[in-house]
Structures are given as structure tokens and as C-alpha cells.
Design a protein around this motif. Structure first.
Motif, mmCIF file in Angstrom:
data_model
loop_
_atom_site.group_PDB
_atom_site.id
_atom_site.type_symbol
_atom_site.label_atom_id
_atom_site.label_comp_id
_atom_site.label_asym_id
_atom_site.label_seq_id
_atom_site.Cartn_x
_atom_site.Cartn_y
_atom_site.Cartn_z
ATOM 1 N N SER A 69 -1.602 0.410 0.028
ATOM 2 C CA SER A 69 -1.400 0.108 1.450
ATOM 3 C C SER A 69 -2.516 -0.756 2.012
ATOM 4 C CB SER A 69 -1.356 1.412 2.258
ATOM 5 O OG SER A 69 -0.363 2.240 1.752
ATOM 6 N N GLN A 70 -2.187 -1.476 3.084
ATOM 7 C CA GLN A 70 -3.184 -2.362 3.704
ATOM 8 C C GLN A 70 -3.473 -1.992 5.159
ATOM 9 O OE1 GLN A 70 -4.990 -4.466 1.861
ATOM 10 N NE2 GLN A 70 -3.786 -3.736 0.125
ATOM 11 N N GLU A 71 -2.802 -0.944 5.686
ATOM 12 C CA GLU A 71 -3.097 -0.510 7.058
ATOM 13 C C GLU A 71 -3.965 0.731 6.972
ATOM 14 O OE1 GLU A 71 0.232 -0.400 5.987
ATOM 15 O OE2 GLU A 71 0.333 -2.572 6.297
ATOM 16 N N CYS A 72 -4.957 0.781 7.895
ATOM 17 C CA CYS A 72 -5.965 1.846 7.844
ATOM 18 C C CYS A 72 -5.375 3.238 7.594
ATOM 19 C CB CYS A 72 -6.767 1.817 9.148
ATOM 20 S SG CYS A 72 -7.899 3.199 9.280
ATOM 21 N N ASN A 74 -2.600 4.287 6.391
ATOM 22 C CA ASN A 74 -2.002 4.489 5.061
ATOM 23 C C ASN A 74 -3.039 4.408 3.937
ATOM 24 O OD1 ASN A 74 0.419 4.718 6.389
ATOM 25 N ND2 ASN A 74 0.927 2.564 6.129
ATOM 26 N N GLU A 98 -8.949 -3.578 8.481
ATOM 27 C CA GLU A 98 -8.288 -2.283 8.242
ATOM 28 C C GLU A 98 -9.034 -1.498 7.167
ATOM 29 O OE1 GLU A 98 -5.305 -0.979 9.899
ATOM 30 O OE2 GLU A 98 -6.155 -2.497 11.234
#
Ligand code: E4P
Length: 224
Positions: A69-72, A74, A98
Motif C-alpha cells: 500500500s501507498q497510503e499511510c 494502509n 505518506e
């Protein structure tokens, strides 16, 4: 300088460990994907965790594992799940805004972190300021675009010393022995080495020649 192995191949890791050379293991999604090409399972995260668990069982060394994942939110969730495999796991996260937010949260939860895909001194500086445990600067990929990747290592070591940053430098994207030798000369904390370079690190033509001469002289003595 410590030697990390840049692979998720169990046999390769075992072989290097048997020689007493294994100080750590680094993986990334490409490296894990190589081991999962023949998997029938749909649950790739579960299969990834199985591989990482087996790696951790070989030797009690840090094992760097990268969330997808690339969003904080996740990244944090995946990193926590990975860290539940073993206390050896270090969440290896690309250096982005992120990623930095995730490192902060994970540090507060005592989960070890590394920032990866570092290609410049400014990025290495930002990473150290974040207090991340390790950074992975990529020398080979800088060489690929016509830069001298190893010069980045010289500069990072120099700046980290000036400020006494505690962040450890694992030189990544290592393609040849020169990368390893120069990382040692410049004082990097570790190099992550592809398995194919291990033989080259150990061997010297004069070592083999020396063994042959010793055996020849010894056999002359016993055949008197
Ligand atoms: C570390 O694990 C890095 O992801 C790895 O060394 C990258 O190597 P490459 O540039 O040869 O893909």
C-alpha cells in the motif's frame, strides 16, 4: 560493515547463513514476486507472510519487508500485520509523505522501520530527521541513469557523521563488487548483496592456486 542478503529465496539465505555471513535479509515486492510466480493461492499477502516467516526462522537477523500500500493508513495496517510475523521484521517503506507519516506512527508503536527508494542526499537527510532506523539508498539504479551511485553513499555517510544521526545506511541496488568495496571504504553500515555476488566476494584465483600447490606438495611427501 554488515552483510544483508537481497533475496527471498530460502535456499540462498540458508547457504549464506551456514557460512556465518548473514546479518540481515532485504526484500521488496519484486523479490517476493519471484518466489510467488508458481503459487496457486489467491491470497498473495498470506503467501508473502509464509515466506517471511520461513526467512525469519533461519536466523535471528533483521528481515526487511515492504508493504504494498501507498497510503499511510494502509501502510501502517500492513506493516503491523507483517511485524506480527516476528520481532525481526522491519517495515520497509518508500520515502513519500505518506511513508513518512506511517514511519512516525509505526515508531510510536515500537515497530522498526526502513525508508527505501532513496536516490539523493536531500532524501537521506529527510529520512534521518524522521528518525527512521534504516535507509536504503539505491546505487545501481543511479548508475543506470548515468550517475555515480556510490558517490551518494560517500555524501550520506559524511553528513550523517556530522550530525551524529543514528539512522543506519544499508546500501541497496548493489550490482558489483566495486559497490561493496566502496561502501566499506566510505563507512556504510551495511550492504544488501544479491546472492550471485557471494561467490565473487569469497574467491580469489590465488586462493585456489594456493590450495592446489599445498595439496601437490603434500601428496609428494606421502608418495616418497
Ligand atoms: C533492496 O532490497 C532493494 O529493493 C534492492 O536492492 C533493489 O535492487 P535492484 O535495483 O537491483 O532492483
Amino acid at each position: 560493515m554488515k552483510l544483508f542478503l537481497d533475496t527471498a529465496n530460502i535456499e540462498e539465505i540458508k547457504k549464506v547463513n551456514e557460512m556465518g555471513l548473514l546479518n540481515g535479509v532485504t526484500t521488496n515486492p519484486t523479490i517476493i514476486a519471484k518466489q510467488l510466480t508458481n503459487t496457486k493461492s489467491e491470497d498473495l499477502f498470506k503467501e508473502t507472510k509464509k515466506i517471511l516467516k520461513e526467512i525469519c526462522s533461519i536466523s535471528e537477523v533483521p528481515v526487511l519487508a515492504e508493504p504494498i500500500s501507498q497510503e499511510c493508513e494502509n501502510i501502517v495496517e500492513e506493516s503491523i500485520e507483517l511485524s506480527e510475523i516476528s520481532s525481526q521484521i522491519v517495515a520497509k517503506i518508500p520515502l513519500t509523505q505518506e511513508g513518512l507519516k506511517a514511519v512516525k506512527i509505526l515508531k510510536e508503536r515500537n515497530i522498526k522501520t526502513a525508508l527505501t527508494l532513496i536516490f539523493s542526499l536531500k532524501q537521506a537527510l529527510i529520512a534521518a530527521i524522521s528518525g527512521v532506523e534504516y535507509i536504503c539508498p539505491f546505487v545501481g539504479r543511479l548508475d543506470d541513469i548515468g550517475e555515480k551511485g556510490i558517490e551518494l553513499i560517500y555524501n550520506i555517510v559524511k553528513v550523517y557523521k556530522v550530525y551524529n544521526f543514528k539512522t543506519k545506511i544499508i546500501v541497496a541496488s548493489v550490482r558489483n563488487i566495486e559497490h561493496i568495496i566502496n561502501s566499506a571504504i566510505y563507512g556504510a553500515d551495511a550492504v544488501t548483496v544479491p546472492y550471485k555476488l557471494i561467490d565473487e566476494l569469497i574467491n580469489h584465483p590465488l586462493t585456489q592456486k594456493g590450495i592446489e600447490k599445498f595439496l601437490e606438495d603434500w601428496s609428494k611427501l606421502s608418495n616418497r
